[in-house]
Scaffold this motif. Structure first.
Motif, PDB file in Angstrom:
ATOM      1  N   GLN A   1      -1.422   4.044   6.296  1.00 51.65           N
ATOM      2  CA  GLN A   1      -1.518   3.620   4.907  1.00 51.65           C
ATOM      3  C   GLN A   1      -2.745   2.734   4.699  1.00 51.65           C
ATOM      4  O   GLN A   1      -3.524   2.930   3.763  1.00 51.65           O
ATOM      5  CB  GLN A   1      -0.246   2.866   4.485  1.00 51.65           C
ATOM      6  N   LEU A   2      -2.924   1.757   5.566  1.00 50.49           N
ATOM      7  CA  LEU A   2      -4.055   0.842   5.418  1.00 50.49           C
ATOM      8  C   LEU A   2      -5.364   1.506   5.836  1.00 50.49           C
ATOM      9  O   LEU A   2      -6.413   1.249   5.246  1.00 50.49           O
ATOM     10  CB  LEU A   2      -3.810  -0.433   6.215  1.00 50.49           C
ATOM     11  N   LYS A   3      -5.302   2.378   6.813  1.00 51.28           N
ATOM     12  CA  LYS A   3      -6.511   3.085   7.234  1.00 51.28           C
ATOM     13  C   LYS A   3      -7.047   3.948   6.097  1.00 51.28           C
ATOM     14  O   LYS A   3      -8.273   4.044   5.912  1.00 51.28           O
ATOM     15  CB  LYS A   3      -6.218   3.956   8.471  1.00 51.28           C
ATOM     16  N   ALA A   4      -6.169   4.564   5.323  1.00 50.86           N
ATOM     17  CA  ALA A   4      -6.622   5.360   4.171  1.00 50.86           C
ATOM     18  C   ALA A   4      -7.362   4.483   3.165  1.00 50.86           C
ATOM     19  O   ALA A   4      -8.394   4.889   2.623  1.00 50.86           O
ATOM     20  CB  ALA A   4      -5.437   6.063   3.505  1.00 50.86           C
ATOM     21  N   VAL A   5      -6.879   3.268   2.930  1.00 52.88           N
ATOM     22  CA  VAL A   5      -7.556   2.344   2.009  1.00 52.88           C
ATOM     23  C   VAL A   5      -8.952   2.010   2.544  1.00 52.88           C
ATOM     24  O   VAL A   5      -9.937   2.045   1.795  1.00 52.88           O
ATOM     25  CB  VAL A   5      -6.726   1.055   1.797  1.00 52.88           C
ATOM     26  N   ILE A   6      -9.029   1.689   3.809  1.00 50.61           N
ATOM     27  CA  ILE A   6     -10.325   1.359   4.404  1.00 50.61           C
ATOM     28  C   ILE A   6     -11.281   2.534   4.275  1.00 50.61           C
ATOM     29  O   ILE A   6     -12.422   2.380   3.829  1.00 50.61           O
ATOM     30  CB  ILE A   6     -10.149   0.932   5.875  1.00 50.61           C
ATOM     31  N   ASP A   7     -10.833   3.716   4.654  1.00 55.55           N
ATOM     32  CA  ASP A   7     -11.708   4.896   4.593  1.00 55.55           C
ATOM     33  C   ASP A   7     -12.136   5.224   3.172  1.00 55.55           C
ATOM     34  O   ASP A   7     -13.291   5.561   2.927  1.00 55.55           O
ATOM     35  CB  ASP A   7     -11.023   6.108   5.219  1.00 55.55           C
ATOM     36  N   ARG A   8     -11.228   5.084   2.231  1.00 58.36           N
ATOM     37  CA  ARG A   8     -11.547   5.406   0.834  1.00 58.36           C
ATOM     38  C   ARG A   8     -12.452   4.378   0.186  1.00 58.36           C
ATOM     39  O   ARG A   8     -13.092   4.649  -0.828  1.00 58.36           O
ATOM     40  CB  ARG A   8     -10.259   5.556   0.028  1.00 58.36           C
TER      41      ARG A   8
ATOM     42  N   ASP B   1      -4.458   6.222  -6.879  1.00 53.63           N
ATOM     43  CA  ASP B   1      -4.410   4.783  -7.143  1.00 53.63           C
ATOM     44  C   ASP B   1      -5.522   3.982  -6.472  1.00 53.63           C
ATOM     45  O   ASP B   1      -5.595   2.764  -6.634  1.00 53.63           O
ATOM     46  CB  ASP B   1      -3.056   4.215  -6.690  1.00 53.63           C
ATOM     47  N   MET B   2      -6.397   4.632  -5.734  1.00 56.44           N
ATOM     48  CA  MET B   2      -7.432   3.903  -5.007  1.00 56.44           C
ATOM     49  C   MET B   2      -8.427   3.220  -5.930  1.00 56.44           C
ATOM     50  O   MET B   2      -8.940   2.149  -5.592  1.00 56.44           O
ATOM     51  CB  MET B   2      -8.150   4.844  -4.028  1.00 56.44           C
ATOM     52  N   LEU B   3      -8.705   3.772  -7.073  1.00 62.54           N
ATOM     53  CA  LEU B   3      -9.632   3.141  -8.017  1.00 62.54           C
ATOM     54  C   LEU B   3      -9.153   1.734  -8.376  1.00 62.54           C
ATOM     55  O   LEU B   3      -9.936   0.783  -8.379  1.00 62.54           O
ATOM     56  CB  LEU B   3      -9.790   3.988  -9.283  1.00 62.54           C
ATOM     57  N   GLU B   4      -7.871   1.594  -8.645  1.00 64.01           N
ATOM     58  CA  GLU B   4      -7.288   0.281  -8.953  1.00 64.01           C
ATOM     59  C   GLU B   4      -7.489  -0.682  -7.783  1.00 64.01           C
ATOM     60  O   GLU B   4      -7.885  -1.836  -7.970  1.00 64.01           O
ATOM     61  CB  GLU B   4      -5.786   0.440  -9.243  1.00 64.01           C
ATOM     62  N   ILE B   5      -7.237  -0.217  -6.573  1.00 67.03           N
ATOM     63  CA  ILE B   5      -7.374  -1.074  -5.396  1.00 67.03           C
ATOM     64  C   ILE B   5      -8.833  -1.458  -5.173  1.00 67.03           C
ATOM     65  O   ILE B   5      -9.139  -2.612  -4.874  1.00 67.03           O
ATOM     66  CB  ILE B   5      -6.756  -0.388  -4.164  1.00 67.03           C
TER      67      ILE B   5
ATOM     68  N   VAL C   1       0.820  -1.211   0.000  1.00 66.38           N
ATOM     69  CA  VAL C   1       0.000   0.000   0.000  1.00 66.38           C
ATOM     70  C   VAL C   1       0.859   1.268   0.000  1.00 66.38           C
ATOM     71  O   VAL C   1       0.529   2.240  -0.669  1.00 66.38           O
ATOM     72  CB  VAL C   1      -0.991  -0.020   1.182  1.00 66.38           C
ATOM     73  N   SER C   2       1.988   1.237   0.702  1.00 66.37           N
ATOM     74  CA  SER C   2       2.844   2.426   0.776  1.00 66.37           C
ATOM     75  C   SER C   2       3.460   2.800  -0.571  1.00 66.37           C
ATOM     76  O   SER C   2       3.931   3.922  -0.748  1.00 66.37           O
ATOM     77  CB  SER C   2       3.948   2.231   1.818  1.00 66.37           C
ATOM     78  N   SER C   3       3.447   1.877  -1.533  1.00 70.88           N
ATOM     79  CA  SER C   3       4.001   2.172  -2.861  1.00 70.88           C
ATOM     80  C   SER C   3       2.966   2.833  -3.779  1.00 70.88           C
ATOM     81  O   SER C   3       3.287   3.201  -4.906  1.00 70.88           O
ATOM     82  CB  SER C   3       4.526   0.892  -3.513  1.00 70.88           C
ATOM     83  N   LYS C   4       1.750   2.942  -3.293  1.00 72.93           N
ATOM     84  CA  LYS C   4       0.664   3.543  -4.070  1.00 72.93           C
ATOM     85  C   LYS C   4       0.369   4.946  -3.565  1.00 72.93           C
ATOM     86  O   LYS C   4       0.597   5.265  -2.403  1.00 72.93           O
ATOM     87  CB  LYS C   4      -0.615   2.700  -3.964  1.00 72.93           C
ATOM     88  N   LYS C   5      -0.167   5.760  -4.449  1.00 77.44           N
ATOM     89  CA  LYS C   5      -0.599   7.105  -4.064  1.00 77.44           C
ATOM     90  C   LYS C   5      -2.075   7.004  -3.671  1.00 77.44           C
ATOM     91  O   LYS C   5      -2.938   6.777  -4.520  1.00 77.44           O
ATOM     92  CB  LYS C   5      -0.423   8.084  -5.221  1.00 77.44           C
ATOM     93  N   ILE C   6      -2.333   7.149  -2.376  1.00 80.83           N
ATOM     94  CA  ILE C   6      -3.693   7.049  -1.859  1.00 80.83           C
ATOM     95  C   ILE C   6      -3.928   8.196  -0.886  1.00 80.83           C
ATOM     96  O   ILE C   6      -3.317   8.252   0.186  1.00 80.83           O
ATOM     97  CB  ILE C   6      -3.938   5.704  -1.152  1.00 80.83           C
ATOM     98  N   GLY C   7      -4.797   9.102  -1.274  1.00 78.84           N
ATOM     99  CA  GLY C   7      -5.137  10.214  -0.400  1.00 78.84           C
ATOM    100  C   GLY C   7      -6.174   9.800   0.618  1.00 78.84           C
ATOM    101  O   GLY C   7      -6.724   8.702   0.570  1.00 78.84           O
ATOM    102  N   TYR C   8      -6.438  10.683   1.524  1.00 76.11           N
ATOM    103  CA  TYR C   8      -7.425  10.401   2.558  1.00 76.11           C
ATOM    104  C   TYR C   8      -8.835  10.755   2.070  1.00 76.11           C
ATOM    105  O   TYR C   8      -9.017  11.536   1.143  1.00 76.11           O
ATOM    106  CB  TYR C   8      -7.108  11.175   3.833  1.00 76.11           C
ATOM    107  N   CYS C   9      -9.818  10.156   2.705  1.00 77.97           N
ATOM    108  CA  CYS C   9     -11.221  10.459   2.389  1.00 77.97           C
ATOM    109  C   CYS C   9     -11.540  11.864   2.890  1.00 77.97           C
ATOM    110  O   CYS C   9     -11.221  12.212   4.024  1.00 77.97           O
ATOM    111  CB  CYS C   9     -12.143   9.439   3.056  1.00 77.97           C
TER     112      CYS C   9
END
Length: 180
Positions: A95-102, A67-71, A41-49
């Motif tokens: 990093q993982l919390k941003a994925v969950i929130d997004r 990069d969240m659309l891909e994930i 996840v840290s290698s991807k560009k993922i902003g916060y919700c």
């Protein structure tokens, strides 16, 4: 039956302790004939919700372009989702919390997933991972049909590579992946 597995390695350190356990899980799962995609996840560009709810009004499309659309697409396509994180202040890392929130953009579509959780921590107490595990479980509880399958508690590892001195945890991750 072969399954599609998505591993979300939340470790900010490639080859870190939780990331290494992800690699062992992946090896076992692939040897069992599954298709595995691992994302550091840290290698991807993922902003916060931003809680703008653009996604609500635009059929799951997020206003943040990264990069969240891909994930999200991989999460929707997966049969199994592995979430791994080092413990930061008794919780998951940012990093993982941003994925969950997004995932809010399409969370109602993430259904019927099997979940595996991998956690590592420097501390070796009985309760060090309680809040971390509750974060994982809280996310899955919001998803229709989610099932928790197994958990790895990698306690007492801090420095990168210390997990290598814990062959029982490496084996547990491998066997867990093989059993999917």
């Amino acid at each position: 039956m072969s399954k599609k597995i998505l591993i979300l390695s939340g470790s900010p350190r490639k080859g870190g302790n939780s990331d290494t356990l992800c690699d062992n899980f992946m090896k076992g799962a692939q040897e069992a004939g599954n298709t595995v995609t691992k994302i550091l996840v840290s290698s991807k560009k993922i902003g916060y919700c931003r809680a703008c709810y653009f996604c609500r009004d635009h059929k799951g499309e997020c206003a943040v372009k990264d990069d969240m659309l891909e994930i999200l697409d991989l999460m929707l396509d997966a049969d199994v989702i592995v979430m791994a994180s080092p413990v930061y202040f008794y919780s998951i890392d940012a990093q993982l919390k941003a994925v969950i929130d997004r995932s809010v953009a399409r969370w109602l579509e993430i259904k019927n997933k099997e979940f595996y959780y991998i956690m590592t921590a420097a501390e070796d107490t009985d309760t060090v991972m309680d809040c971390t595990l509750e974060c994982f479980r809280g996310f899955a509880a919001c998803l229709e049909g989610s099932v928790e399958k197994d958990v790895i508690y990698g306690k007492g590892v801090y420095e990168k590579g210390e997990i290598s001195a814990r062959p029982e945890l490496l084996r547990q991750a491998y066997e867990m992946g093989k059993s999917v």
